[in-house]
Write a protein that holds these residues in place. Structure first.
Motif, PDB file in Angstrom:
ATOM      1  N   ASP A 107      -7.907  -1.157  -0.412  1.00 11.19           N
ATOM      2  CA  ASP A 107      -7.297  -0.667  -1.648  1.00 11.19           C
ATOM      3  C   ASP A 107      -6.172   0.315  -1.371  1.00 11.19           C
ATOM      4  N   ALA A 108      -6.002   0.708  -0.110  1.00  9.59           N
ATOM      5  CA  ALA A 108      -4.939   1.628   0.301  1.00  9.59           C
ATOM      6  C   ALA A 108      -4.566   1.310   1.736  1.00  9.59           C
ATOM      7  N   ASP A 130     -17.566  -1.498   5.128  1.00  7.17           N
ATOM      8  CA  ASP A 130     -16.200  -1.116   5.441  1.00  7.17           C
ATOM      9  C   ASP A 130     -15.985  -1.264   6.945  1.00  7.17           C
ATOM     10  N   GLY A 146      -1.958  -6.721   2.256  1.00  3.90           N
ATOM     11  CA  GLY A 146      -3.030  -5.746   2.099  1.00  3.90           C
ATOM     12  C   GLY A 146      -3.971  -5.708   3.288  1.00  3.90           C
ATOM     13  N   PRO A 170      -2.572  -3.657  -2.737  1.00 13.03           N
ATOM     14  CA  PRO A 170      -4.040  -3.671  -2.625  1.00 13.03           C
ATOM     15  C   PRO A 170      -4.566  -5.099  -2.584  1.00 13.03           C
ATOM     16  N   SER A 171      -5.645  -5.289  -1.818  1.00 10.79           N
ATOM     17  CA  SER A 171      -6.227  -6.615  -1.632  1.00 10.79           C
ATOM     18  C   SER A 171      -7.742  -6.503  -1.623  1.00 10.79           C
TER      19      SER A 171
END
Length: 375
Positions: free
Chosen positions: A251-252, A19, A219, A246-247
């Motif tokens: 997702d957010a 991430d 996204g 979302p991509s």
């Protein structure tokens, strides 16, 4: 909204780490804290000294747990030495080991997308998993300087060509132009043509609704320039969140805001320092850019009523004062905007005041000093 060629734009991949976007809260900060660096040059100082200060800020930010250090692109401004973010970031990468480094941002209309892909592919090779590619569509300068930067025959470099340029840049970073495309055999190096490797996540930057909507539809993470366009912050963030799809990247929604903040040991010292930045901005807006004035010059400046109105409005959007006051102001800003991350820019005459401010803010939030492993 315009697309980016026949295939349109699709979101860029994340590259490096699991991430690479979301930060970690340190101490009692309400959200992750980061640094936005304009490499300001004060009267009586030099660009060399300001660039050394940027290294010191990056190392301090890393040791205190700030999440990222971004450098902004500006041109033809004597008081700002950040005309070449990629060059500065390479130097910062050599003096740090953990903090994320990025552009806040690269002004894409000023550059060929292939050149940006090559520069940031090189940065990613220097500092794998630590590079962010923030992109803006403004020139970062006046129209005449923008024309000199772009050269003749760059009609598509106008702001309304941004989606097309963005689409090309993403294709170069991923090395996936479709067969038959004129660039299908053109490769950004370093890049995927050499084998599997991470690559920088793309952020869209903005001070209006255009990039907010585009970031949401793709996204992508979004960074808003609250520090110089505070009135539009909440509308832009609302638009980003409402437009979000979302991509593979997110997702957010993830919204970062740039915030002007300066902490000092006393209210008086903080006020004296931020007044220098306000006077510098007043001169810039009046077509008289120069070095950032000293606190003494700013205090003695004979503001007209109209100038005083501008300066008071500018200072109202800078969180400044003692460390506790700055902490309270930043906490309130997060509550009002719902920002997921704050990126703090300290506008002051001298490098020591900027360094001191970041340290005091870290202290106010109880952000402990971490072990460092400088390169």
């Amino acid at each position: 909204m315009n697309d980016a060629g026949d295939e349109g734009i699709r979101a860029a991949g994340t590259g490096g780490t699991a991430d690479p976007i979301r930060g970690t809260v340190r101490g009692s900060a309400p959200v992750p804290l980061s640094v936005l660096d304009l490499v300001t040059v004060g009267a009586g100082s030099t660009a060399q000294a300001s660039l050394r200060t940027s290294v010191a800020i990056s190392r301090l930010a890393e040791s205190r747990g700030f999440h990222r250090h971004w450098v902004a692109e500006h041109h033809s401004m004597p008081g700002v030495a950040s005309s070449s973010p990629a060059v500065i970031l390479a130097h910062l990468a050599a003096h740090t080991s953990r903090i994320r480094l990025g552009s806040g941002g690269v002004m894409l209309p000023n550059h060929a997308p292939l050149a940006v892909a090559e520069q940031f592919g090189t940065l990613e090779a220097f500092a794998p998993g630590r590079i962010d590619l923030g992109l803006g569509r403004a020139p970062g300068t006046d129209p005449r300087t923008a024309a000199a930067l772009r050269g003749a025959g760059r009609a598509d470099a106008a702001a309304d060509g941004f989606p097309r340029q963005l689409g090309e840049l993403i294709r170069f970073l991923d090395d996936d132009f479709p067969d038959g495309h004129p660039y299908a055999r053109v490769h950004a190096v370093p890049g995927p043509v050499q084998g599997p490797a991470g690559r920088p996540p793309i952020w869209l930057l903005g001070s209006s609704g255009f990039s907010a909507r585009l970031a949401g539809e793709l996204g992508l993470p979004f960074a808003y320039a609250h520090h110089f366009s505070a009135a539009g912050t909440i509308p832009a963030l609302d638009l980003y969140r409402q437009s979000f799809r979302p991509s593979a990247v997110l997702d957010a929604p993830y919204a970062l805001i740039g915030a002007a903040a300066l902490a000092a040991d006393t209210d008086e010292e903080a006020r004296a320092q931020v007044l220098t930045g306000a006077l510098s901005m007043l001169r810039l807006r009046g077509g008289r850019p120069g070095l950032v004035p000293t606190p003494e010059e700013a205090a003695a400046y004979p503001f007209s009523p109209l100038e005083r109105e501008f300066v008071d409005g500018w200072l109202a959007n800078i969180v400044h004062g003692t460390p506790d006051e700055v902490r309270e102001g930043l906490d309130d800003l997060v509550k009002r905007t719902g920002a997921d991350e704050l990126m703090l820019t300290a506008n002051a005459h001298g490098g020591e005041a900027r360094l001191r401010s970041y340290g005091l803010i870290a202290d106010a939030y109880g952000m402990p000093t971490q072990d460092s492993n400088p390169a």
